[in-house]
Design a protein around this motif. Structure first.
Motif, PDB file in Angstrom:
ATOM      1  N   GLN A   9       0.820  -1.199   0.000  1.00  0.00           N
ATOM      2  CA  GLN A   9       0.000   0.000   0.000  1.00  0.00           C
ATOM      3  C   GLN A   9       0.859   1.256   0.000  1.00  0.00           C
ATOM      4  OE1 GLN A   9      -1.900  -1.078   4.254  1.00  0.00           O
ATOM      5  NE2 GLN A   9      -2.432   0.999   3.635  1.00  0.00           N
ATOM      6  N   SER A  10       0.356   2.372   0.527  1.00  0.00           N
ATOM      7  CA  SER A  10       0.943   3.676   0.228  1.00  0.00           C
ATOM      8  C   SER A  10       2.372   3.863   0.723  1.00  0.00           C
ATOM      9  CB  SER A  10       0.059   4.796   0.788  1.00  0.00           C
ATOM     10  OG  SER A  10      -0.166   4.619   2.169  1.00  0.00           O
ATOM     11  N   ASN A  11       2.763   3.217   1.806  1.00  0.00           N
ATOM     12  CA  ASN A  11       4.140   3.392   2.257  1.00  0.00           C
ATOM     13  C   ASN A  11       5.137   2.627   1.391  1.00  0.00           C
ATOM     14  OD1 ASN A  11       4.281   5.335   4.330  1.00  0.00           O
ATOM     15  ND2 ASN A  11       3.324   3.920   5.777  1.00  0.00           N
ATOM     16  N   MET A  12       4.654   1.723   0.533  1.00  0.00           N
ATOM     17  CA  MET A  12       5.520   1.163  -0.503  1.00  0.00           C
ATOM     18  C   MET A  12       5.493   2.062  -1.732  1.00  0.00           C
ATOM     19  SD  MET A  12       7.682  -0.853  -1.845  1.00  0.00           S
ATOM     20  CE  MET A  12       7.900  -1.972  -0.466  1.00  0.00           C
ATOM     21  N   ALA A  13       4.312   2.536  -2.114  1.00  0.00           N
ATOM     22  CA  ALA A  13       4.229   3.474  -3.236  1.00  0.00           C
ATOM     23  C   ALA A  13       5.044   4.728  -2.926  1.00  0.00           C
ATOM     24  CB  ALA A  13       2.778   3.839  -3.507  1.00  0.00           C
ATOM     25  N   ALA A  78       2.252  -0.975  -6.189  1.00  0.00           N
ATOM     26  CA  ALA A  78       1.611  -0.703  -4.898  1.00  0.00           C
ATOM     27  C   ALA A  78       0.420   0.233  -5.072  1.00  0.00           C
ATOM     28  CB  ALA A  78       2.620  -0.094  -3.926  1.00  0.00           C
ATOM     29  N   GLU A  79      -0.548   0.099  -4.177  1.00  0.00           N
ATOM     30  CA  GLU A  79      -1.776   0.887  -4.250  1.00  0.00           C
ATOM     31  C   GLU A  79      -2.118   1.431  -2.868  1.00  0.00           C
ATOM     32  OE1 GLU A  79      -5.509   2.538  -5.506  1.00  0.00           O
ATOM     33  OE2 GLU A  79      -3.657   2.001  -6.548  1.00  0.00           O
ATOM     34  N   GLY A  80      -2.156   2.758  -2.748  1.00  0.00           N
ATOM     35  CA  GLY A  80      -2.449   3.397  -1.481  1.00  0.00           C
ATOM     36  C   GLY A  80      -3.803   2.997  -0.919  1.00  0.00           C
ATOM     37  N   GLY A  81      -3.840   2.797   0.398  1.00  0.00           N
ATOM     38  CA  GLY A  81      -5.092   2.482   1.076  1.00  0.00           C
ATOM     39  C   GLY A  81      -5.558   1.052   0.927  1.00  0.00           C
ATOM     40  N   SER A  82      -4.813   0.213   0.239  1.00  0.00           N
ATOM     41  CA  SER A  82      -5.278  -1.149  -0.013  1.00  0.00           C
ATOM     42  C   SER A  82      -5.152  -2.021   1.230  1.00  0.00           C
ATOM     43  CB  SER A  82      -4.520  -1.774  -1.184  1.00  0.00           C
ATOM     44  OG  SER A  82      -3.124  -1.760  -0.969  1.00  0.00           O
TER      45      SER A  82
END
Length: 285
Positions: A9-13, A78-82
């Motif tokens: 999620q977002s901390n990977m993006a 990666a996808e934020g909030g997932s």
């Protein structure tokens, strides 16, 4: 050419502020975008307009220092909030990641998978089923890509979650963090990287840019040593500083000047002067 897959999620993006750290520029680093290996530029994983600095560019730069003659590509998925459920075997995010990775495998060898997810599951007792679901998700990803022994690096959750801002709802982050660590122990060729001492953006949920650089160095340490990283590295500040300490090549200088011109930060006359200077620099090299 080799490559790494970015999932989570977002901390990977990445949501680190782009202006908070020096940019990573490297002729030998690429990112998969629009079906092509383009020169790496941050943000790499543009899942949102607010995408920023994530851990993968620091990983890639550290990798390049150890493999100066080779090229490494980043596969951003990666996808934020997932939530973890969004990465189930038949879910769109998993199907997209597998599709992108398979496409990348046509021209590169995937040598690592970087995973960071858990903030969205750190509430409402999701930790009760998280470990089994995470094992199933990661096993499916490996199987689908035929990567049974490639290092899979799992990032831990930062301690600031649950304290303020958007992170207030993540009250069960310690439980999820422990389960991520346990999962790394459960699965072969899988390693855990701590988020200890990393700090947040003002929103209280996203790692700031300096911390993302540190996190990426830790991810690479786990990859290089094939072992968990359970504490901040003793030479972490020096390793982070080395990421951007090298003199720019003519191609890197030209790319930076092209970007400044495209963003309206310099005039065409100044840009052409920079082009001529880089050509002279290249001829003298």
């Amino acid at each position: 050419m080799q490559s790494i897959l970015m999932v989570g999620q977002s901390n990977m993006a990445g949501r680190g502020f782009l202006t908070a750290v020096p940019p990573i520029l490297n002729d030998h680093l690429r990112m998969l975008r629009n079906g092509r290996w383009q020169q790496l530029a941050e943000p790499v994983n543009v899942d949102r307009e607010v995408a920023g600095v994530g851990p993968a560019p620091a990983f890639a730069q550290a990798w390049s220092a150890d493999h100066p003659a080779d090229t490494l590509g980043l596969i951003p998925c990666a996808e934020g909030g997932s939530a973890l459920a969004d990465w189930a075997p038949d879910a769109p995010l998993m199907r997209h990641a597998i599709s992108e990775a398979r496409f990348a495998q046509e021209t590169s060898e995937i040598v690592a998978i970087l995973w960071h997810q858990g903030e969205s599951d750190s509430l409402n007792l999701h930790y009760r089923t998280y470990r089994d679901q995470l094992r199933q998700t990661l096993t499916h990803l490996r199987t689908a890509l035929n990567l049974p022994t490639v290092p899979l690096i799992l990032g831990g959750l930062p301690a600031f979650l649950g304290q303020h801002g958007f992170g207030l709802s993540a009250t069960e982050a310690p439980q999820i963090d422990a389960l991520i660590h346990q999962t790394a122990s459960d699965l072969p060729h899988t390693y855990f990287v701590t988020a200890a001492d990393l700090t947040a953006n003002p929103d209280g949920i996203h790692l700031d840019a300096p911390s993302q650089r540190r996190f990426g160095v830790r991810y690479y340490q786990a990859f290089r040593q094939r072992a968990d990283v359970l504490a901040p590295l003793p030479d972490e500040p020096q390793r982070v500083a080395q990421l951007t300490a090298h003199p720019l090549t003519p191609a890197e200088t030209l790319y930076l000047q092209s970007k400044r011109f495209a963003l309206g930060q310099t005039t065409f006359t100044e840009f052409m002067a920079a082009v001529r200077a880089s050509q002279t620099q290249g001829a003298d090299a």
